[in-house]
Design a protein around this motif. Structure first.
Motif, PDB file in Angstrom:
ATOM      1  N   THR A 190       0.827  -1.212   0.000  1.00 33.16           N
ATOM      2  CA  THR A 190       0.000   0.000   0.000  1.00 33.16           C
ATOM      3  C   THR A 190       0.858   1.259   0.000  1.00 33.16           C
ATOM      4  O   THR A 190       0.478   2.292   0.548  1.00 33.16           O
ATOM      5  CB  THR A 190      -0.946   0.021   1.211  1.00 33.16           C
ATOM      6  OG1 THR A 190      -0.161  -0.070   2.418  1.00 33.16           O
ATOM      7  CG2 THR A 190      -1.930  -1.140   1.156  1.00 33.16           C
ATOM      8  N   PRO A 192       3.809   2.110   1.639  1.00 29.86           N
ATOM      9  CA  PRO A 192       4.117   2.646   2.969  1.00 29.86           C
ATOM     10  C   PRO A 192       5.108   3.798   2.881  1.00 29.86           C
ATOM     11  O   PRO A 192       6.064   3.756   2.108  1.00 29.86           O
ATOM     12  CB  PRO A 192       4.735   1.443   3.697  1.00 29.86           C
ATOM     13  CG  PRO A 192       5.198   0.527   2.610  1.00 29.86           C
ATOM     14  CD  PRO A 192       4.226   0.711   1.483  1.00 29.86           C
ATOM     15  N   TYR A 194       4.140   6.800   1.948  1.00 27.77           N
ATOM     16  CA  TYR A 194       3.606   7.768   0.996  1.00 27.77           C
ATOM     17  C   TYR A 194       2.106   7.945   1.222  1.00 27.77           C
ATOM     18  O   TYR A 194       1.427   7.041   1.708  1.00 27.77           O
ATOM     19  CB  TYR A 194       3.874   7.315  -0.445  1.00 27.77           C
ATOM     20  CG  TYR A 194       5.344   7.323  -0.781  1.00 27.77           C
ATOM     21  CD1 TYR A 194       5.946   8.465  -1.301  1.00 27.77           C
ATOM     22  CD2 TYR A 194       6.134   6.202  -0.548  1.00 27.77           C
ATOM     23  CE1 TYR A 194       7.308   8.481  -1.576  1.00 27.77           C
ATOM     24  CE2 TYR A 194       7.493   6.212  -0.815  1.00 27.77           C
ATOM     25  CZ  TYR A 194       8.076   7.359  -1.335  1.00 27.77           C
ATOM     26  OH  TYR A 194       9.420   7.381  -1.592  1.00 27.77           O
ATOM     27  N   GLU A 195       1.605   9.108   0.866  1.00 28.49           N
ATOM     28  CA  GLU A 195       0.174   9.354   0.969  1.00 28.49           C
ATOM     29  C   GLU A 195      -0.345   9.941  -0.329  1.00 28.49           C
ATOM     30  O   GLU A 195       0.379  10.630  -1.061  1.00 28.49           O
ATOM     31  CB  GLU A 195      -0.135  10.309   2.127  1.00 28.49           C
ATOM     32  CG  GLU A 195       0.477  11.695   2.000  1.00 28.49           C
ATOM     33  CD  GLU A 195       0.191  12.570   3.211  1.00 28.49           C
ATOM     34  OE1 GLU A 195      -0.483  12.071   4.132  1.00 28.49           O
ATOM     35  OE2 GLU A 195       0.634  13.736   3.220  1.00 28.49           O
ATOM     36  N   LEU A 196      -1.602   9.642  -0.623  1.00 26.08           N
ATOM     37  CA  LEU A 196      -2.255  10.196  -1.809  1.00 26.08           C
ATOM     38  C   LEU A 196      -2.556  11.661  -1.552  1.00 26.08           C
ATOM     39  O   LEU A 196      -3.232  12.016  -0.589  1.00 26.08           O
ATOM     40  CB  LEU A 196      -3.542   9.428  -2.101  1.00 26.08           C
ATOM     41  CG  LEU A 196      -4.344   9.879  -3.318  1.00 26.08           C
ATOM     42  CD1 LEU A 196      -3.535   9.691  -4.596  1.00 26.08           C
ATOM     43  CD2 LEU A 196      -5.654   9.111  -3.396  1.00 26.08           C
ATOM     44  N   ASP A 197      -2.034  12.508  -2.405  1.00 29.46           N
ATOM     45  CA  ASP A 197      -2.176  13.948  -2.226  1.00 29.46           C
ATOM     46  C   ASP A 197      -3.394  14.495  -2.954  1.00 29.46           C
ATOM     47  O   ASP A 197      -4.187  15.235  -2.394  1.00 29.46           O
ATOM     48  CB  ASP A 197      -0.898  14.641  -2.720  1.00 29.46           C
ATOM     49  CG  ASP A 197      -0.943  16.148  -2.568  1.00 29.46           C
ATOM     50  OD1 ASP A 197      -1.293  16.614  -1.473  1.00 29.46           O
ATOM     51  OD2 ASP A 197      -0.630  16.854  -3.547  1.00 29.46           O
ATOM     52  N   PHE A 210       1.191  11.427  -5.401  1.00 30.82           N
ATOM     53  CA  PHE A 210       1.586  10.920  -4.109  1.00 30.82           C
ATOM     54  C   PHE A 210       2.738  11.775  -3.570  1.00 30.82           C
ATOM     55  O   PHE A 210       3.574  12.253  -4.344  1.00 30.82           O
ATOM     56  CB  PHE A 210       2.095   9.472  -4.208  1.00 30.82           C
ATOM     57  CG  PHE A 210       1.044   8.476  -4.638  1.00 30.82           C
ATOM     58  CD1 PHE A 210       0.276   7.812  -3.690  1.00 30.82           C
ATOM     59  CD2 PHE A 210       0.839   8.195  -5.979  1.00 30.82           C
ATOM     60  CE1 PHE A 210      -0.680   6.881  -4.072  1.00 30.82           C
ATOM     61  CE2 PHE A 210      -0.115   7.271  -6.370  1.00 30.82           C
ATOM     62  CZ  PHE A 210      -0.882   6.613  -5.405  1.00 30.82           C
ATOM     63  N   THR A 211       2.780  11.951  -2.252  1.00 31.35           N
ATOM     64  CA  THR A 211       3.899  12.646  -1.623  1.00 31.35           C
ATOM     65  C   THR A 211       4.457  11.797  -0.488  1.00 31.35           C
ATOM     66  O   THR A 211       3.749  10.991   0.118  1.00 31.35           O
ATOM     67  CB  THR A 211       3.477  14.017  -1.062  1.00 31.35           C
ATOM     68  OG1 THR A 211       2.398  13.840  -0.138  1.00 31.35           O
ATOM     69  CG2 THR A 211       3.041  14.956  -2.181  1.00 31.35           C
ATOM     70  N   LYS A 212       5.730  11.982  -0.222  1.00 33.50           N
ATOM     71  CA  LYS A 212       6.393  11.278   0.863  1.00 33.50           C
ATOM     72  C   LYS A 212       5.927  11.839   2.202  1.00 33.50           C
ATOM     73  O   LYS A 212       5.804  13.055   2.369  1.00 33.50           O
ATOM     74  CB  LYS A 212       7.906  11.426   0.723  1.00 33.50           C
ATOM     75  CG  LYS A 212       8.723  10.546   1.646  1.00 33.50           C
ATOM     76  CD  LYS A 212      10.211  10.721   1.314  1.00 33.50           C
ATOM     77  CE  LYS A 212      11.069   9.853   2.203  1.00 33.50           C
ATOM     78  NZ  LYS A 212      12.516  10.010   1.849  1.00 33.50           N
ATOM     79  N   ILE A 213       5.665  10.971   3.163  1.00 34.78           N
ATOM     80  CA  ILE A 213       5.200  11.397   4.485  1.00 34.78           C
ATOM     81  C   ILE A 213       6.409  11.782   5.337  1.00 34.78           C
ATOM     82  O   ILE A 213       7.367  11.024   5.465  1.00 34.78           O
ATOM     83  CB  ILE A 213       4.412  10.273   5.183  1.00 34.78           C
ATOM     84  CG1 ILE A 213       3.189   9.887   4.362  1.00 34.78           C
ATOM     85  CG2 ILE A 213       4.005  10.698   6.592  1.00 34.78           C
ATOM     86  CD1 ILE A 213       2.473   8.660   4.865  1.00 34.78           C
TER      87      ILE A 213
END
Length: 214
Positions: A190, A192, A194-197, A210-213
């Motif tokens: 999924t 890990p 990273y988050e959907l921006d 996507f961006t790095k958390i």
């Protein structure tokens, strides 16, 4: 801080970034050219192939943004060409002719190194057999403070994602099903770290960011 960015990597609805059987007549594998139809419908895409017209909306904006602030590019050997294994000679110089569209240093990741290849327009291809961390360090050193762009293919993008080195990733989802080929999401779970921006609907593709958390 300079960033490692993925831009305009086109994938199919089932997650493939290229079809099967890549070769001189099928640079993106069988059926893979469908992934870039949205690209060549834009004003930016048409300008690159010497044509006029094209759309100027969301798709076109993403293409322009993908080149802004980039000082070096990293790509896999499959993106550079169809030759596999040991180089029989050094005659292959990429898909793009004598004046590639990069105009900066390009680091080609390969197990079979060869001398650097300077081209017209300021592009120089460097063939490197190093870890993603080491290649990225070299690319940052070459930019003079600008960002680095990570090109394809799918396996190269996966390596950098698994290492947590990608800062921003933009995928263009083309409305086609390939069924087989090089799949981007394999072994990523999924995503890990990273988050959907955001998600944007363009004229010919859906754009996922996507961006790095952290």
């Amino acid at each position: 801080m300079p960033r490692l960015r993925v831009h305009n990597v086109s994938i199919s609805l089932d997650g493939y970034a290229a079809g099967t059987d890549q070769g001189v007549d099928d640079p993106l594998g069988v059926g893979g050219e469908q992934l870039h139809e949205w690209f060549f419908a834009t004003a930016y895409g048409k300008e690159m192939i010497g044509e006029s017209g094209g759309t100027t909306g969301i798709d076109n904006r993403h293409l322009i943004e993908g080149d802004a602030g980039i000082g070096a590019t990293i790509m896999g050997r499959n993106m550079f060409g169809p030759v596999r294994g040991e180089w029989p000679d050094h005659s292959w110089s990429g898909w793009w002719g004598p004046n590639p569209p990069y105009h900066h240093d390009v680091f080609v990741m390969t197990h079979h190194v060869r001398p650097s290849l300077p081209m017209e327009g300021g592009t120089t291809f460097h063939f490197v057999n190093e870890t993603p961390d080491a290649v990225l360090k070299r690319a940052f050193e070459a930019t003079g403070g600008a960002d680095v762009r990570l090109g394809g293919g799918a396996s190269t993008v996966r390596q950098f994602l698994l290492a947590g080195l990608v800062d921003d990733m933009h995928l263009a989802i083309a409305p086609v099903l390939l069924g087989a080929g090089e799949r981007l999401y394999d072994d990523l779970g999924t995503l890990p770290g990273y988050e959907l921006d955001r998600v944007e609907a363009g004229e010919g593709a859906t754009h996922v960011h996507f961006t790095k958390i952290g």
